[in-house]
Scaffold this motif. Structure first.
Motif, short mmCIF file in Angstrom:
data_model
loop_
_atom_site.label_atom_id
_atom_site.label_comp_id
_atom_site.label_asym_id
_atom_site.label_seq_id
_atom_site.Cartn_x
_atom_site.Cartn_y
_atom_site.Cartn_z
N ILE A 44 23.22 32.24 17.94
CA ILE A 44 23.95 33.28 17.20
C ILE A 44 24.93 32.65 16.22
CG2 ILE A 44 25.93 33.53 18.76
CD1 ILE A 44 25.43 36.60 18.56
N ASP A 45 25.16 33.34 15.11
CA ASP A 45 26.16 32.91 14.14
C ASP A 45 27.07 34.09 13.81
OD1 ASP A 45 24.61 34.53 12.50
OD2 ASP A 45 23.71 32.86 11.40
N GLY A 46 27.98 33.90 12.87
CA GLY A 46 28.95 34.94 12.56
C GLY A 46 28.32 36.23 12.06
N VAL A 47 27.32 36.12 11.18
CA VAL A 47 26.64 37.31 10.68
C VAL A 47 25.91 38.02 11.82
CG1 VAL A 47 24.86 38.15 9.11
CG2 VAL A 47 26.40 36.31 8.38
N THR A 75 13.22 42.96 11.90
CA THR A 75 13.10 42.09 10.73
C THR A 75 12.50 40.75 11.14
OG1 THR A 75 15.43 41.47 11.06
CG2 THR A 75 14.96 43.21 9.46
N THR A 76 12.37 39.83 10.16
CA THR A 76 11.69 38.56 10.40
C THR A 76 12.33 37.78 11.55
OG1 THR A 76 11.17 38.44 8.04
CG2 THR A 76 10.95 36.41 9.31
N ALA A 77 11.52 37.32 12.48
CA ALA A 77 12.01 36.56 13.62
C ALA A 77 12.51 35.18 13.17
CB ALA A 77 10.91 36.39 14.67
N PHE A 78 13.51 34.68 13.86
CA PHE A 78 14.07 33.36 13.53
C PHE A 78 12.97 32.29 13.57
CE2 PHE A 78 16.04 29.32 14.46
CZ PHE A 78 17.15 29.30 13.64
N ARG A 79 12.11 32.33 14.59
CA ARG A 79 11.05 31.33 14.72
C ARG A 79 10.12 31.36 13.51
NH1 ARG A 79 6.99 32.24 19.57
NH2 ARG A 79 6.67 34.11 18.29
N ASP A 80 9.73 32.55 13.09
CA ASP A 80 8.83 32.67 11.94
C ASP A 80 9.50 32.16 10.67
OD1 ASP A 80 6.99 33.79 13.66
OD2 ASP A 80 7.54 35.86 13.17
N TRP A 81 10.78 32.50 10.52
CA TRP A 81 11.53 32.02 9.35
C TRP A 81 11.59 30.49 9.33
CZ3 TRP A 81 16.12 29.21 9.75
CH2 TRP A 81 16.79 28.95 8.54
N ALA A 82 11.86 29.87 10.48
CA ALA A 82 11.98 28.41 10.56
C ALA A 82 10.66 27.74 10.20
CB ALA A 82 12.42 28.00 11.96
N ARG A 83 9.57 28.29 10.67
CA ARG A 83 8.27 27.71 10.36
C ARG A 83 7.94 27.85 8.88
NH1 ARG A 83 4.94 30.07 15.63
NH2 ARG A 83 5.65 28.48 17.13
N ARG A 84 8.24 29.00 8.32
CA ARG A 84 8.01 29.21 6.89
C ARG A 84 8.86 28.26 6.06
NH1 ARG A 84 6.83 34.26 4.94
NH2 ARG A 84 7.13 33.24 2.91
N LEU A 85 10.12 28.05 6.49
CA LEU A 85 11.00 27.15 5.75
C LEU A 85 10.47 25.73 5.78
CD1 LEU A 85 13.63 26.57 4.24
CD2 LEU A 85 14.77 26.36 6.47
N GLY A 194 20.40 35.03 14.98
CA GLY A 194 20.04 33.62 15.13
C GLY A 194 21.14 32.75 14.55
N TRP A 195 20.96 31.45 14.63
CA TRP A 195 21.92 30.50 14.06
C TRP A 195 21.38 30.00 12.73
CZ3 TRP A 195 23.76 25.27 16.61
CH2 TRP A 195 24.89 24.82 15.92
N PHE A 196 21.73 30.69 11.68
CA PHE A 196 21.26 30.36 10.33
C PHE A 196 22.27 29.50 9.56
CE2 PHE A 196 18.95 34.20 11.43
CZ PHE A 196 17.68 33.97 10.94
N THR A 197 23.42 29.27 10.13
CA THR A 197 24.53 28.61 9.42
C THR A 197 24.09 27.33 8.72
OG1 THR A 197 26.04 29.46 11.09
CG2 THR A 197 26.86 27.70 9.68
N THR A 198 24.47 27.19 7.47
CA THR A 198 24.21 25.97 6.73
C THR A 198 25.52 25.20 6.54
OG1 THR A 198 24.50 27.19 4.66
CG2 THR A 198 22.26 26.89 5.45
N MET A 199 25.40 23.88 6.46
CA MET A 199 26.55 23.02 6.18
C MET A 199 26.17 22.09 5.04
SD MET A 199 27.92 22.18 10.05
CE MET A 199 29.49 21.55 9.40
N TYR A 200 27.11 21.90 4.11
CA TYR A 200 26.79 21.11 2.94
C TYR A 200 28.06 20.49 2.36
CZ TYR A 200 28.29 25.44 0.67
OH TYR A 200 29.01 26.55 0.29
N PRO A 201 27.96 19.31 1.74
CA PRO A 201 29.14 18.63 1.19
C PRO A 201 29.44 19.05 -0.25
CG PRO A 201 27.22 17.20 1.06
CD PRO A 201 26.74 18.48 1.69
N VAL A 202 30.74 19.10 -0.55
CA VAL A 202 31.21 19.39 -1.91
C VAL A 202 32.43 18.52 -2.19
CG1 VAL A 202 32.09 21.12 -3.51
CG2 VAL A 202 30.44 21.78 -1.77
N SER A 203 32.51 17.99 -3.40
CA SER A 203 33.67 17.20 -3.82
C SER A 203 34.39 17.92 -4.95
CB SER A 203 33.25 15.81 -4.27
OG SER A 203 32.70 15.07 -3.20
#
Length: 352
Positions: A44-47, A75-85, A194-203
Motif C-alpha cells: 500500500i502507498d499514500g494514494v 481497475t488494473t491489478a498491480f501484478r498486471d501493471w508490473a508485468r506490462r511495465l 498497491g505500492w506504486f511509489t517512485t523515488m528519483y534524484p534531483v539536484s
C-alpha cells in the motif's frame, strides 16, 4: 493505544500474512470509536490509503441501507501493471531517459559529524511545525503568489537550508512520487491498491541565496520550479529503468553510494473531514499513529524528511542516524528549513 498500534505495526510476517490489520478502540458513549488501520508498505502507498478509506466508507453506507456492497468495476491489478511495465522497458520505451538519470546521480555527500562503519543506535527524530497562519499562507497564497505548486515552495525552503548547511551552491535530494503516471496504454490505476511509489534524484543550483527580500524568494522558488520541470515523466522512469533496464544501466543506477543522501516526501493534507451530515463512517482522520518504522532500521538515506498538514498545521519530521549526525546538527538544518517556510509565508501575506 500507542502500545497496541506499535504491536500491530511490528507484527507483520511477509511469508504468511495478513499484510493488513485493524483494531477498534471503544471509549463508551462519551467519545466515538477509534478505528486503527495499518498495512505493510509492500502492499500500500499514500494514494492507496485514500482509495481504501473511500471504499470502506462506501461499503459501510451501503450496508447501513441494507444494500449489497458494490465498489464498482475493478481497475488494473498491480501484478498486471508490473508485468506490462517490465515489457515496456525491455522494449526500449524509456531508453531516452537514461542519460538524464545517470547525470542526476552525481550528488555530493552531506557533511557528517561521525564517520562510522557499523550500525549505531536507534533512529532519532526532530519535529518542526508551522502555525495555522503560516500554513494557510503556504497552502492558499503561495501557489498564487509564485504561480507554482506547494511542493515547489517546500523544496525551495529545503534546498536553501541544505545549501547553507553544506556551503555548496548545488544540493541533491531524493524525491518521492505517486508512481501512477500515464505511461502504458489500456491501464487504469485510479482505484488500484498497491505500492506504486517512485523515488528519483534531483539536484538544485542556488548561486544567490535569498536574504528575505521579495525578489530573492520569488527567484528561489522559480529556480526550483524550473529545475523540477526538467525531470522527465515526474521521475517515473528512474525506478523503472533501475529495475527493468539493460544490465549495464541497471548496475549504474543501482551503484551503492551514488545519489542523494537525503529523501523528502510531502504527504499532503491529513486534515479532519466531517461526514456527519452524510452519515459516513469516517468523521476525522488522525494520520500516522504509533511507530510506523522499526527504530533500529536506518533506511537507505542519512536523512529522511517527511511532512503533512494535520489539524490545519504543516509539520515535518526529520529522521536521522545518531551514529552519523548529532541531534543539534539536524535541529539547526531543520530550523533553517522551517524559518525559510515562515519567511516565504510572510512574503506571500505581504504581496497577495
Amino acid at each position: 493505544m500507542e502500545k497496541a498500534a506499535d504491536a500491530l505495526h511490528a507484527g507483520f510476517d511477509l511469508g504468511r500474512g495478513p499484510l493488513l490489520r485493524a483494531a477498534l478502540f471503544r471509549f463508551g458513549e462519551a467519545r466515538r470509536p477509534f478505528l486503527f488501520l495499518t498495512a505493510h508498505h509492500l502492499v500500500i502507498d499514500g494514494v492507496s490509503w485514500r482509495i481504501l478509506l473511500d471504499d470502506l466508507d462506501i461499503a459501510y453506507q451501503q450496508g447501513v441501507r441494507g444494500e449489497p456492497v458494490d465498489l464498482g468495476t475493478k481497475t488494473t491489478a498491480f501484478r498486471d501493471w508490473a508485468r506490462r511495465l517490465a515489457e515496456h522497458v525491455a522494449e526500449g520505451g524509456l531508453d531516452h531517459e537514461a542519460d538524464h538519470w545517470c547525470e542526476a546521480l552525481d550528488a555530493r555527500p552531506l557533511p557528517v559529524d561521525h564517520q562510522v562503519a557499523t550500525p549505531g543506535p536507534e533512529i532519532g527524530t526532530v519535529p518542526v511545525e508551522l502555525d495555522e497562519r503560516d500554513t494557510e499562507a503556504l497552502l492558499r497564497s503561495a501557489p498564487t503568489a509564485y504561480r507554482t505548486r506547494i511542493n515547489d515552495v517546500l523544496l525551495a525552503a529545503l534546498a536553501l537550508a541544505l545549501s547553507r548547511w553544506t556551503g555548496q551552491e548545488r544540493v541533491s535530494v531524493e524525491l518521492e512520487g505517486h508512481g501512477r503516471e500515464d505511461v502504458l496504454d489500456g491501464v487504469d490505476l485510479s482505484r488500484t491498491v498497491g505500492w506504486f511509489t517512485t523515488m528519483y534524484p534531483v539536484s538544485f543550483e542556488l548561486p544567490d541565496l535569498p536574504d528575505g527580500g521579495l525578489a530573492d524568494w520569488r527567484g528561489l522558488v522559480k529556480s526550483v520550479r524550473r529545475r523540477l520541470r526538467t525531470v522527465p515523466g515526474n521521475g517515473f522512469g528512474f525506478g523503472a529503468l533501475r529495475a527493468f533496464g539493460p544490465p549495464g544501466l541497471r548496475e549504474r543506477l543501482s551503484r551503492h553510494g551514488d545519489g542523494p543522501q537525503i529523501v523528502f516526501n510531502y504527504l499532503g493534507q491529513w486534515d479532519a473531514r466531517s461526514a456527519e451530515s452524510q452519515g459516513g463512517l469516517v468523521h476525522a482522520e488522525h494520520g500516522s499513529f504509533g511507530q510506523d518504522h522499526d527504530p533500529r532500521e536506518g533506511g537507505s538515506h542519512l536523512l529522511e524528511v517527511v511532512g503533512a498538514v494535520q489539524d490545519g498545521q504543516l509539520g515535518f519530521t526529520w529522521r536521522y542516524r545518531p551514529d552519523v549526525h548529532e541531534r543539534a546538527t539536524v535541529e539547526a538544518v531543520a530550523g533553517d528549513f522551517a524559518e525559510a517556510l515562515r519567511r516565504i509565508a510572510g512574503d506571500c501575506r505581504g504581496t497577495v
